[in-house]
Design a protein around this motif. Structure first.
Motif, PDB file in Angstrom:
ATOM      1  N   LEU A 138       2.988  10.271   2.960  1.00 31.69           N
ATOM      2  CA  LEU A 138       2.673   8.912   3.397  1.00 31.69           C
ATOM      3  C   LEU A 138       3.725   7.922   2.904  1.00 31.69           C
ATOM      4  O   LEU A 138       4.102   6.985   3.622  1.00 31.69           O
ATOM      5  CB  LEU A 138       1.290   8.514   2.902  1.00 31.69           C
ATOM      6  N   VAL A 139       4.195   8.119   1.674  1.00 31.83           N
ATOM      7  CA  VAL A 139       5.267   7.262   1.146  1.00 31.83           C
ATOM      8  C   VAL A 139       6.550   7.459   1.945  1.00 31.83           C
ATOM      9  O   VAL A 139       7.213   6.491   2.342  1.00 31.83           O
ATOM     10  CB  VAL A 139       5.517   7.556  -0.345  1.00 31.83           C
ATOM     11  N   MET A 140       6.899   8.720   2.198  1.00 31.76           N
ATOM     12  CA  MET A 140       8.140   9.029   2.914  1.00 31.76           C
ATOM     13  C   MET A 140       8.136   8.397   4.312  1.00 31.76           C
ATOM     14  O   MET A 140       9.114   7.761   4.721  1.00 31.76           O
ATOM     15  CB  MET A 140       8.308  10.541   3.026  1.00 31.76           C
ATOM     16  N   ILE A 141       7.031   8.547   5.037  1.00 34.87           N
ATOM     17  CA  ILE A 141       6.949   7.982   6.386  1.00 34.87           C
ATOM     18  C   ILE A 141       6.878   6.462   6.328  1.00 34.87           C
ATOM     19  O   ILE A 141       7.542   5.756   7.102  1.00 34.87           O
ATOM     20  CB  ILE A 141       5.721   8.553   7.120  1.00 34.87           C
ATOM     21  N   GLY A 142       6.089   5.924   5.397  1.00 31.06           N
ATOM     22  CA  GLY A 142       5.935   4.478   5.298  1.00 31.06           C
ATOM     23  C   GLY A 142       7.226   3.754   4.973  1.00 31.06           C
ATOM     24  O   GLY A 142       7.463   2.643   5.466  1.00 31.06           O
ATOM     25  N   CYS A 143       8.076   4.379   4.173  1.00 28.82           N
ATOM     26  CA  CYS A 143       9.331   3.733   3.772  1.00 28.82           C
ATOM     27  C   CYS A 143      10.267   3.495   4.957  1.00 28.82           C
ATOM     28  O   CYS A 143      11.169   2.654   4.882  1.00 28.82           O
ATOM     29  CB  CYS A 143      10.041   4.584   2.718  1.00 28.82           C
ATOM     30  N   CYS A 193      -3.412   1.271 -11.185  1.00 24.07           N
ATOM     31  CA  CYS A 193      -4.818   1.657 -10.985  1.00 24.07           C
ATOM     32  C   CYS A 193      -4.936   2.815 -10.007  1.00 24.07           C
ATOM     33  O   CYS A 193      -5.881   3.613 -10.093  1.00 24.07           O
ATOM     34  CB  CYS A 193      -5.629   0.463 -10.479  1.00 24.07           C
ATOM     35  N   TRP A 194      -3.992   2.912  -9.094  1.00 21.32           N
ATOM     36  CA  TRP A 194      -4.032   3.993  -8.120  1.00 21.32           C
ATOM     37  C   TRP A 194      -3.738   5.348  -8.756  1.00 21.32           C
ATOM     38  O   TRP A 194      -3.944   6.386  -8.128  1.00 21.32           O
ATOM     39  CB  TRP A 194      -3.063   3.698  -6.979  1.00 21.32           C
ATOM     40  N   PHE A 195      -3.251   5.331  -9.978  1.00 23.36           N
ATOM     41  CA  PHE A 195      -3.099   6.580 -10.732  1.00 23.36           C
ATOM     42  C   PHE A 195      -4.444   7.289 -10.833  1.00 23.36           C
ATOM     43  O   PHE A 195      -4.552   8.501 -10.628  1.00 23.36           O
ATOM     44  CB  PHE A 195      -2.546   6.251 -12.120  1.00 23.36           C
ATOM     45  N   PHE A 196      -5.495   6.525 -11.145  1.00 23.47           N
ATOM     46  CA  PHE A 196      -6.825   7.121 -11.275  1.00 23.47           C
ATOM     47  C   PHE A 196      -7.393   7.532  -9.923  1.00 23.47           C
ATOM     48  O   PHE A 196      -8.138   8.501  -9.835  1.00 23.47           O
ATOM     49  CB  PHE A 196      -7.772   6.140 -11.966  1.00 23.47           C
ATOM     50  N   LEU A 197      -7.041   6.791  -8.876  1.00 27.51           N
ATOM     51  CA  LEU A 197      -7.500   7.172  -7.548  1.00 27.51           C
ATOM     52  C   LEU A 197      -6.923   8.538  -7.166  1.00 27.51           C
ATOM     53  O   LEU A 197      -7.616   9.369  -6.567  1.00 27.51           O
ATOM     54  CB  LEU A 197      -7.082   6.104  -6.528  1.00 27.51           C
ATOM     55  N   GLY A 198      -5.660   8.759  -7.534  1.00 27.71           N
ATOM     56  CA  GLY A 198      -5.067  10.079  -7.321  1.00 27.71           C
ATOM     57  C   GLY A 198      -5.739  11.136  -8.169  1.00 27.71           C
ATOM     58  O   GLY A 198      -5.967  12.270  -7.713  1.00 27.71           O
ATOM     59  N   GLY A 199      -6.064  10.772  -9.419  1.00 30.13           N
ATOM     60  CA  GLY A 199      -6.751  11.718 -10.296  1.00 30.13           C
ATOM     61  C   GLY A 199      -8.129  12.078  -9.775  1.00 30.13           C
ATOM     62  O   GLY A 199      -8.562  13.240  -9.854  1.00 30.13           O
ATOM     63  N   ILE A 200      -8.848  11.079  -9.224  1.00 33.48           N
ATOM     64  CA  ILE A 200     -10.166  11.336  -8.647  1.00 33.48           C
ATOM     65  C   ILE A 200     -10.051  12.324  -7.491  1.00 33.48           C
ATOM     66  O   ILE A 200     -10.816  13.298  -7.386  1.00 33.48           O
ATOM     67  CB  ILE A 200     -10.802  10.016  -8.152  1.00 33.48           C
ATOM     68  N   LEU A 255       0.827  -1.201   0.000  1.00 31.61           N
ATOM     69  CA  LEU A 255       0.000   0.000   0.000  1.00 31.61           C
ATOM     70  C   LEU A 255       0.865   1.257   0.000  1.00 31.61           C
ATOM     71  O   LEU A 255       0.550   2.243  -0.664  1.00 31.61           O
ATOM     72  CB  LEU A 255      -0.928  -0.004   1.215  1.00 31.61           C
ATOM     73  N   VAL A 256       1.959   1.217   0.748  1.00 33.73           N
ATOM     74  CA  VAL A 256       2.898   2.350   0.753  1.00 33.73           C
ATOM     75  C   VAL A 256       3.412   2.616  -0.653  1.00 33.73           C
ATOM     76  O   VAL A 256       3.470   3.761  -1.111  1.00 33.73           O
ATOM     77  CB  VAL A 256       4.071   2.070   1.724  1.00 33.73           C
ATOM     78  N   ALA A 257       3.758   1.539  -1.368  1.00 31.99           N
ATOM     79  CA  ALA A 257       4.255   1.695  -2.739  1.00 31.99           C
ATOM     80  C   ALA A 257       3.156   2.213  -3.665  1.00 31.99           C
ATOM     81  O   ALA A 257       3.429   3.002  -4.577  1.00 31.99           O
ATOM     82  CB  ALA A 257       4.803   0.367  -3.253  1.00 31.99           C
ATOM     83  N   PHE A 258       1.908   1.785  -3.449  1.00 35.99           N
ATOM     84  CA  PHE A 258       0.803   2.235  -4.296  1.00 35.99           C
ATOM     85  C   PHE A 258       0.628   3.760  -4.264  1.00 35.99           C
ATOM     86  O   PHE A 258       0.185   4.360  -5.242  1.00 35.99           O
ATOM     87  CB  PHE A 258      -0.512   1.582  -3.857  1.00 35.99           C
ATOM     88  N   PHE A 259       0.973   4.368  -3.130  1.00 33.54           N
ATOM     89  CA  PHE A 259       0.809   5.812  -3.023  1.00 33.54           C
ATOM     90  C   PHE A 259       1.750   6.581  -3.956  1.00 33.54           C
ATOM     91  O   PHE A 259       1.541   7.769  -4.210  1.00 33.54           O
ATOM     92  CB  PHE A 259       0.988   6.271  -1.575  1.00 33.54           C
ATOM     93  N   ASN A 260       2.791   5.921  -4.476  1.00 35.38           N
ATOM     94  CA  ASN A 260       3.616   6.555  -5.506  1.00 35.38           C
ATOM     95  C   ASN A 260       2.788   6.802  -6.763  1.00 35.38           C
ATOM     96  O   ASN A 260       2.866   7.869  -7.378  1.00 35.38           O
ATOM     97  CB  ASN A 260       4.814   5.666  -5.848  1.00 35.38           C
ATOM     98  N   SER A 261       2.005   5.801  -7.148  1.00 38.73           N
ATOM     99  CA  SER A 261       1.133   5.948  -8.314  1.00 38.73           C
ATOM    100  C   SER A 261       0.009   6.939  -8.024  1.00 38.73           C
ATOM    101  O   SER A 261      -0.389   7.721  -8.901  1.00 38.73           O
ATOM    102  CB  SER A 261       0.558   4.587  -8.704  1.00 38.73           C
ATOM    103  N   PHE A 262      -0.519   6.918  -6.794  1.00 43.36           N
ATOM    104  CA  PHE A 262      -1.546   7.872  -6.379  1.00 43.36           C
ATOM    105  C   PHE A 262      -1.035   9.301  -6.549  1.00 43.36           C
ATOM    106  O   PHE A 262      -1.732  10.170  -7.100  1.00 43.36           O
ATOM    107  CB  PHE A 262      -1.909   7.604  -4.914  1.00 43.36           C
ATOM    108  N   ALA A 318       9.839  10.713  -2.865  1.00 39.00           N
ATOM    109  CA  ALA A 318       8.787  11.403  -2.111  1.00 39.00           C
ATOM    110  C   ALA A 318       9.284  12.714  -1.538  1.00 39.00           C
ATOM    111  O   ALA A 318       8.572  13.730  -1.546  1.00 39.00           O
ATOM    112  CB  ALA A 318       8.263  10.491  -0.998  1.00 39.00           C
ATOM    113  N   VAL A 319      10.509  12.721  -1.034  1.00 41.29           N
ATOM    114  CA  VAL A 319      11.076  13.950  -0.463  1.00 41.29           C
ATOM    115  C   VAL A 319      11.183  15.044  -1.526  1.00 41.29           C
ATOM    116  O   VAL A 319      10.842  16.216  -1.282  1.00 41.29           O
ATOM    117  CB  VAL A 319      12.468  13.666   0.151  1.00 41.29           C
ATOM    118  N   ILE A 320      11.636  14.675  -2.725  1.00 39.26           N
ATOM    119  CA  ILE A 320      11.770  15.657  -3.805  1.00 39.26           C
ATOM    120  C   ILE A 320      10.394  16.168  -4.234  1.00 39.26           C
ATOM    121  O   ILE A 320      10.214  17.363  -4.507  1.00 39.26           O
ATOM    122  CB  ILE A 320      12.527  15.040  -4.996  1.00 39.26           C
ATOM    123  N   ILE A 321       9.399  15.284  -4.289  1.00 36.70           N
ATOM    124  CA  ILE A 321       8.041  15.701  -4.660  1.00 36.70           C
ATOM    125  C   ILE A 321       7.486  16.686  -3.636  1.00 36.70           C
ATOM    126  O   ILE A 321       6.873  17.704  -3.995  1.00 36.70           O
ATOM    127  CB  ILE A 321       7.112  14.474  -4.781  1.00 36.70           C
TER     128      ILE A 321
END
Length: 543
Positions: free
Chosen positions: A186-191, A148-155, A9-16, A83-86
């Motif tokens: 969330l990615v930064m902390i989860g990693c 698929c989480w790309f679209f979740l981020g878009g939503i 799930l942590v990795a999915f947030f990259n696509s989000f 994530a830090v750069i983003i």
């Protein structure tokens, strides 16, 4: 197992995060307060084109560093640094100051560049982490879920901007920019809390830690689990021998052999096909068609876009769930064939619709009515194209390249994949408006012909990776005819110990009613687990 899902799930947030940003600029650019603050005269033109393209430029620059970073420091620290750069880029973008004359866009452009640079790293390390960390029985589905989480981020971005567009101040565009820090955070902390992938650990002289991770998350705590034993054997055969002596600056391993070049061909072509199948034109023409049917309000247009994102997320999730049953090649070929049908219909419809909505609607009522009806039909066809694309291409854009690339080239290969995607995407940014200006609706014939070419190319060159472990896929690309090799049947025997893998049907003898003698090291799947990581079309015999 639930811990493993949390790690993924942590990795999915990259696509989000990537999906959020993809929708962000289109919505912000539609806001009057944003354009007024930076003295941007039009929603289109060179000023807007520069701001939009600087993200792709940052992404292209980041593509040269993301592979070595993920190889040297690991997949999770690759995601962490991305994530830090983003976050840094989103903060700069959100706090951008235009100067006393409101014509200084340097700070905003710098933020866009950093977001693009960080996204390159996260989009390289993220899918690699999912594919290498997921249980073999669910690798296809879970890696397909990543995109698929790309679209979740878009939503999320679209609905956020739908609400903030009602704010009558600069906060209307600043707040969505700041909120981009949330998924990256969330990615930064989860990693910090997730483990590194076993394959990276194994190739970096941390074999005991790799075994511990495999035992805990793939073997259910059993060090002698057949899944653990099989994975370790394959990592010893492939990674420890071939993947341990990596030079971070050397990309020659991507083209050093015929098998490596074939891998890169499949990866690069999917990157181009994913951008040039017509999805860029959907973004460009949808606002024009919406204005044809009388929808001029930017907020309402955002609402239509939000609904489309919800549908795309739903359909892409269904595609990810079906990808192991349908296979990679059939999904791509059927999906691309449907593209031909949709674009053929759209081409006919658009030949009767003026691309400039101001022309034709003020003339005779019956003509205006026909334009409105044609626009509605074209919108329906574009929605069908978008949903077909979401089912067939979205899950495979993360899954197929990761599967095609061997471990020793996976991080760098995904960096090259990301580079090709962004170079191809530049055409969607600059090429489509220019071509439309020159030839108008006839441009759609390009998509019809191009998608026919894609179907033919996929048939002759794309291999089937369904039902193979990441290491077994190496055998496909090393074969004389990789496509034929990938389609060969496997023999699996069902026993009290689980499923015993015998090998390829063509390589076994005496197959009339009996099972051939087992090879020295059969692959064993525990009872209760899906056989999907092993046979393509399994033949079973009870013992």
């Amino acid at each position: 197992m639930f811990k493993l899902y949390f790690f993924l799930l942590v990795a999915f947030f990259n696509s989000f995060s990537n999906g959020y940003d993809a929708s962000l600029m289109g919505g912000i650019n539609n806001m009057d307060y944003y354009r007024t603050y930076f003295s941007i005269s039009s929603k289109t033109g060179s000023e807007t084109g520069l701001i939009f393209s600087v993200f792709a430029i940052g992404n292209i620059c980041g593509s040269f560093f993301c592979g070595p970073l993920s190889d040297l420091w690991g997949r999770r620290w690759g995601m962490f640094h991305g994530a830090v750069i983003i976050i840094a880029g989103a903060c700069i973008q959100g706090f951008a100051y235009s100067g006393p004359n409101r014509d200084n866009r340097v700070m905003f452009i710098l933020g866009r560049f950093l977001v693009g640079f960080g996204t390159a790293t996260s989009q390289t390390a993220g899918p690699s982490y999912v594919a290498e960390m997921a249980h073999p029985a669910w690798r296809g589905v879970l890696t397909g879920f990543f995109n698929c989480w790309f679209f979740l981020g878009g939503i999320t971005a679209t609905w956020t901007m739908y609400r903030t567009s009602m704010i009558k101040s600069e906060i209307s565009w600043r707040l969505p920019s700041w909120l981009q820090c949330v998924p990256a955070g969330l990615v930064m902390i989860g990693c910090i809390f997730i483990p590194e992938t076993p394959r990276w650990l194994f190739s970096n002289d941390q074999q005991e830690e790799a075994i511990r991770v495999l035992t805990k998350f793939h073997g259910g705590g059993n060090r002698r689990s057949p899944i653990v034993v099989l994975t370790l054997r394959e990592m010893i055969d492939r990674i420890l021998i071939e993947g341990s002596d990596k030079r971070w600056w050397d990309y020659s391993e991507l083209v050093i052999s015929r098998a490596a070049r074939y891998r890169l061909l499949c990866v690069g072509c999917l990157a181009v096909f994913g951008q040039w199948s017509g999805n860029g034109a959907v973004t460009y023409f949808m606002p024009v068609l919406l204005e044809h049917v009388g929808i001029h309000n930017p907020t309402t247009q955002l609402l239509y876009n939000a609904v489309l994102h919800i549908l795309q997320f739903t359909v892409s999730t269904c595609g990810a769930l079906c990808i192991d049953r349908l296979g990679r090649r059939p999904t791509l070929m059927v999906g691309t064939s449907l593209f031909v049908v949709w674009w053929l219909i759209i081409t006919v419809l658009m030949s009767f619709i003026p691309l400039d909505h101001r022309n034709g609607l003020d003339q005779m009522d019956h003509k205006a009515t026909s334009i409105i009806q044609g626009s509605r039909a074209a919108i329906a066809m574009i929605y069908l194209f978008a949903l077909t694309y979401s089912f067939s291409y979205t899950p495979l854009q993360a899954l197929y390249p990761v599967e095609c690339l061997s471990y020793e080239t996976r991080a760098k290969g995904m960096g090259i994949y990301n580079l090709i995607v962004n170079i191809a995407a530049l055409y969607n940014t600059y090429g489509i408006p220019t071509v439309v200006e020159k030839i108008g609706w006839k441009m759609y014939w390009i998509y019809v012909v191009w998608n026919v070419f894609e179907v033919i190319f996929i048939w002759f060159f794309f291999v089937e990776t369904k039902g193979r472990t990441l290491e077994e896929i190496n055998e496909i690309f090393e074969a004389k005819n990789p496509v034929k090799k990938s389609l060969q049947k496997h023999i699996v025997e069902e026993t009290d110990l689980g499923l015993l893998y015998h090998g390829l049907l063509s390589e076994l003898q005496d197959m009339e009613g009996v099972v051939s003698p087992l090879p020295q090291n059969p692959h064993v799947v525990p009872p209760g687990f899906s056989a999907s990581p092993y046979p393509l079309e399994a033949t079973f015999e009870s013992t």
